[in-house]
Design a protein around this motif. Sequence first.
Motif, PDB file in Angstrom:
ATOM      1  N   PRO A  21      37.367  23.592  10.393  1.00 51.32           N
ATOM      2  CA  PRO A  21      37.612  22.623  11.494  1.00 51.32           C
ATOM      3  C   PRO A  21      39.290  22.541  11.749  1.00 51.32           C
ATOM      4  O   PRO A  21      39.926  22.132  12.891  1.00 51.32           O
ATOM      5  N   HIS A  22      40.027  22.722  10.517  1.00 48.04           N
ATOM      6  CA  HIS A  22      41.348  22.455  10.633  1.00 48.04           C
ATOM      7  C   HIS A  22      42.144  23.720  11.438  1.00 48.04           C
ATOM      8  O   HIS A  22      43.428  23.593  11.486  1.00 48.04           O
ATOM      9  N   ARG A  23      41.335  24.633  11.497  1.00 43.56           N
ATOM     10  CA  ARG A  23      42.329  25.841  12.188  1.00 43.56           C
ATOM     11  C   ARG A  23      42.495  25.819  13.586  1.00 43.56           C
ATOM     12  O   ARG A  23      41.744  25.261  14.289  1.00 43.56           O
ATOM     13  N   THR A  24      43.598  26.341  13.763  1.00 43.89           N
ATOM     14  CA  THR A  24      44.181  26.058  15.079  1.00 43.89           C
ATOM     15  C   THR A  24      44.029  27.178  15.980  1.00 43.89           C
ATOM     16  O   THR A  24      43.368  28.352  15.545  1.00 43.89           O
ATOM     17  N   ASP A  27      45.607  30.338  14.787  1.00 42.74           N
ATOM     18  CA  ASP A  27      45.127  30.940  13.686  1.00 42.74           C
ATOM     19  C   ASP A  27      43.723  31.857  14.176  1.00 42.74           C
ATOM     20  O   ASP A  27      43.594  32.955  13.550  1.00 42.74           O
ATOM     21  N   LEU A  65      43.891  22.289  17.798  1.00 44.26           N
ATOM     22  CA  LEU A  65      42.782  22.824  17.106  1.00 44.26           C
ATOM     23  C   LEU A  65      42.069  23.618  17.968  1.00 44.26           C
ATOM     24  O   LEU A  65      41.790  23.577  19.104  1.00 44.26           O
ATOM     25  N   ALA A  67      38.919  24.146  17.872  1.00 46.10           N
ATOM     26  CA  ALA A  67      37.943  23.113  18.474  1.00 46.10           C
ATOM     27  C   ALA A  67      38.038  22.576  19.740  1.00 46.10           C
ATOM     28  O   ALA A  67      37.409  22.018  20.588  1.00 46.10           O
TER      29      ALA A  67
END
Lengths: 162, 758, 289
Positions: A21-24, A27, A65, A67
């Motif tokens: 979830p934290h990946r941008t 990334d 993010l 997401a």
Amino acid sequence: MSRLALSLRINGETHEVLTAPHRTLLDVLRDDLGLTGTKENCLEAECGVCTVLLDGRAVNACILLAAQCRGRDIVTIEGLASGGELHPLQRAFVERGAVQCGYCIPGMILSAKAYLEECPEASEDGIREALAGNLCRCTGYQKITEAVATAARELYGGRTTQ
Amino acid sequence: MSTGPRVVGQRLPRLDAPGKVTGTAVYAADFALPGMLHGKVLRSREAHARLLGVDAARARTLPGVRAVITAADVPDVRYGGALKDETVFARDKVRYVGQPVAAVAATTREAAEAALAAIDVAYEPLPAVFDVEAALAPGAPLIHEAWPTYTAIPILHREGNVCNRARIVAGDVERGFVEADRVFEHRFRTGMVHQGYTEPRAAVAVWDTSGQVTVWSNTQLPFEIQNTLAEILALPPSKIRVIVPGIGGGFGGKLRVGVEHFAALLARRAGRPVKIVTTCEEELTAAYPRQSTRVELKTGVTRDGRITAKAGRIWFDTGAFAGSGPGVASVATLVLAGPYRIPNLLIEGYAVYTNKTNCGSFRAPSGPQANFAVESQMDMIADALGLDPLDFRLKNIVREGDEGPTGQVLTAVGLEECLRRAAAAIGWADRRPTADRGKGLACGWWTTTGGSSGVYVKLNPDGTVALNTGAAEIGTAALTGAAQVLAEDLGVDLADISVVSADTFATPFDFGAQGSRTAFAVGNACRAAAADLRRQLCALAAAQWGVAAETLTVRDKHVVGDGKRIALVELARLSQASGGGLIAHGTFIAPPTAYDAKRVEAHVYPAFHSPSFHAHAVDLSVDRETGEVTLHRYVVAQDVGFAMNPTYIEGQIEGGVAQGLGQALSEEIVYEGGRVLNPNLTDYKMPTTLDLPRVESILVEHPSPVGPYGAKGVGEPPNIEPPAAVANAVAAAVGVRVTTLPITAEKVALALSGEATP
Amino acid sequence: MSFECHEPSSVTDAVALGARFGEEGRFLAGGTDLIIQMRRGKVGPRHVMSLHRVSGLDRIEADGAVRLGALVTHRTIERCPAFQGPLQALVESAAVVGGHQIRNVATVGGNIVNASPAADVVPVLLALDATVTCLGPDGERTLTLDGFLTGPGQTARRPGELLTSVRFDQLPPGSATAFVKAGRRKAMEISVVCVAVRLTLDAAHARCQEARIALGAVAPTTLRARAAERALEGQPLTDEVLRRAGRLAAGECGPIDDVRASARYRRLLVETLVPRALRRSLERIGRAA
């Protein structure tokens, strides 16, 4: 750690990605999809080398993010040239000598593209204002500004004030 | 070639542009290998402390961690340039906040960061020194107690925290002051600034089973990195291959080993490829920025404005290690003397250790700092004598055949033309056109760094040509310039040249992309290689035709003569069918520049090779209330010898001015108590599109007798004069003389309000 | 950074999640502050509730009172036709936040909740006597913006509460606003000082009827310069009166020394920029009339 399954639409193609979830978006583009035309530097939205288009607007992929991009339309530098033909902005950057080390250039071109779509009657002041979030350390921005003005004339035929 | 140059001197697009605008060009930060781990470096949190212990046991057990290394795991080697004072990790004590203490490699960046957090380091703080004054004070703590035992080039003059004192002595400076009608003494200071390349330093290393390591890095100097890694890894250079995939800017900041050694050491330990990319915080706290300086100048002048003597001293805060300091302190003395006829000189440059990050080289190392002092003082003296600053300079500048400060004989001196044309273009006659608006001038000189270059030039099967060079293309288009030379001399088009570069196993040696030398030196090597290839082509054609090779020439992609012509593509086919193809080799080394050795002491750089001369002029306004400076126009007249590709020379000028204006007005790495207060791009303020004026470039051409087609080095000079030009223009606009960099709005406003002296 | 990501699709869902996670959750709007703070390790929420799927909070309503949904971006404010007149300071302040990339995502709600004393749009809202509306498990409440901002990075928002909108009244005739900012660069700057003013003149345009002055980056929160305001109200706005307001404002702010500027310079800027913004505002009223 949990994983998110995301369907990302990038340069007109849908990619299924499984990511933390934290990946941008940055990334995912660079590390998971190998789209390294989007560059990485400050990671704090200060330098603009990671600029991509999200629903047509310039954004910093380093603080977005992955997401947050679900179901939205993403364009990276890899999505500009079509069929081996450079986009007019890319061609203008080549021909006007706007490229030096080139690391900022993908972000510059995408910021410029978003701006020209919003303001086809580009002025030099407007171009400079639109690119203020993209740092370049090589060029002093002069030939970059000229290249965007050149592309604007080609794309929209308008008279660009120099 | 009776019709004049077809390729050199032309505004042709650079060869590598298409890959850069499409995102397909691969930079070191983009480079990846299968199974690659991510490396991170643990850095000291103390400025000066005894290192009591580094406990990495817990870090080694964390998930995803594949290697953890500390000083105990690496060869105990001191490395460095002129002075070998550096170690891979701190041993016994740490000397600055940011000094490497340990490194880890893990399967993800997050895991590597978690491992860093799990390493316990015990420090016992020691008294520290944070500026040159404190480092030179009697009884100051020594940064390197064992300095006398370090290996150094023998000429350095070292003492305690001073890691070099370079000196120029000419004439009799005291007598010169006696001959003067007025003697002026001024002091200046400049801040620490970062190169600001947009691509962080990055390296990927992998070892093969034979014990050979390959490192992909964005270094400017692959051959130097090969040698440094050989020292650090205790291996012969033949076991170390360094390849530069692409560089997102360097400006001198990527000359010396950055993260390559950590990547190599971790990869060896982990048995897998390791990639390290620096963070922005690491860049602004533990890279190789431009030294802050303190300068004192004492200049004697006659009533009519002739300089009789100059005594100058410049102190460089080189940080915890010598880095480029000893050399930069040497170069500075030539800049501090200035491009002026001064019969009596005593100029000293000091490199001084402090407990701060190790400084290095930044585009024209020492140039902006020393020039800011020299050219500010020129205006201050002119004002005091009631002389026009342009006239005062014209009375004193060097001209053709004059001696430089160390006795070198100056030729191809275009300085007067630069000054006059810059002044005319800015409208010097109207120096204070309206209230709070003013114009400033500054001039200077710089070197074209020597060192050797080799190239291989190979004829491709289709008659095009591959240029194989050990130099890296760092963005300047220098290799496009060199390719233009090659295309010109081979009678082919620029588009017929492809470039292979910067691989220490595959490409010939090159001294590297530094010191404004790449187009100059590689261009000259291309001239030699082109001559060799032309000979080979003519010999091949001559053998076909049974004529003497001397009667043949290469022109328009053909060998012609004896009433016949044969295309290069046909010769390529013939050579591949019979003789293994054609390869030519060309080399170049700049001839030494003669100087008077009696005038210099402890000097690493006693003369400027093929010196360039330049003048800058700026027109700006100052907001009297806020101190804010608005730049209207900027003019550069630069003697480039010969403009190989005017577009990219303008690009060098526009970009160099931009960096110089950043140092002039907004940029500074600010330390407090040994810690950087602004280790991010929010507060390290590089100019944006809206901060920079249009720059007008005037390319003056006084050809170098040595350069390819007369070219001189062009990359560094534009970075030198902006701070001085701005300071002089601010003084002209509102009467405030700021003697410290950066010239912030705050300094100007407080000075105008009478609250502070700038 | 390590957290669970939630993507509520309505305000109701968002508020429910906010209530569930309390102090361990953070709402994510544009992310231009939160992601950076998380990456720097300044905050470490276990749950991030991204609002990108929540609709209805990205609208500007300007019939009668003005209501900005919390997810209205700076770029939207900058380009809003309703703010081209007396409310121009909103455009001026939004347009100098970061570059286009930031302004395309950074929201007004985020700017308020982040509570940076150097925020640019916040002083303008303060000068407009704005109120903010928060929705939480205990329902909706409306607070004055001035009361909402309690310290650097601190607000009266309760854990889990979602700021949904900010509201202010249209200005009466004879009014104008202005925003000026000082920084080291001409773009991509966090304000060294910023000043927002709102002036309303009496019917004859002879005297100041109402004045608001808000200052950024010179106190722990965005600050109303009330003594300076009082010195203007009821007065004919001569240059001397404006300059006096500047001096008073400089006296009532409490700047600090930091890497961006000294407290002394910040006071000097307040003294300069307050009359400058007031002058600009007066000119605008004159032009409109």
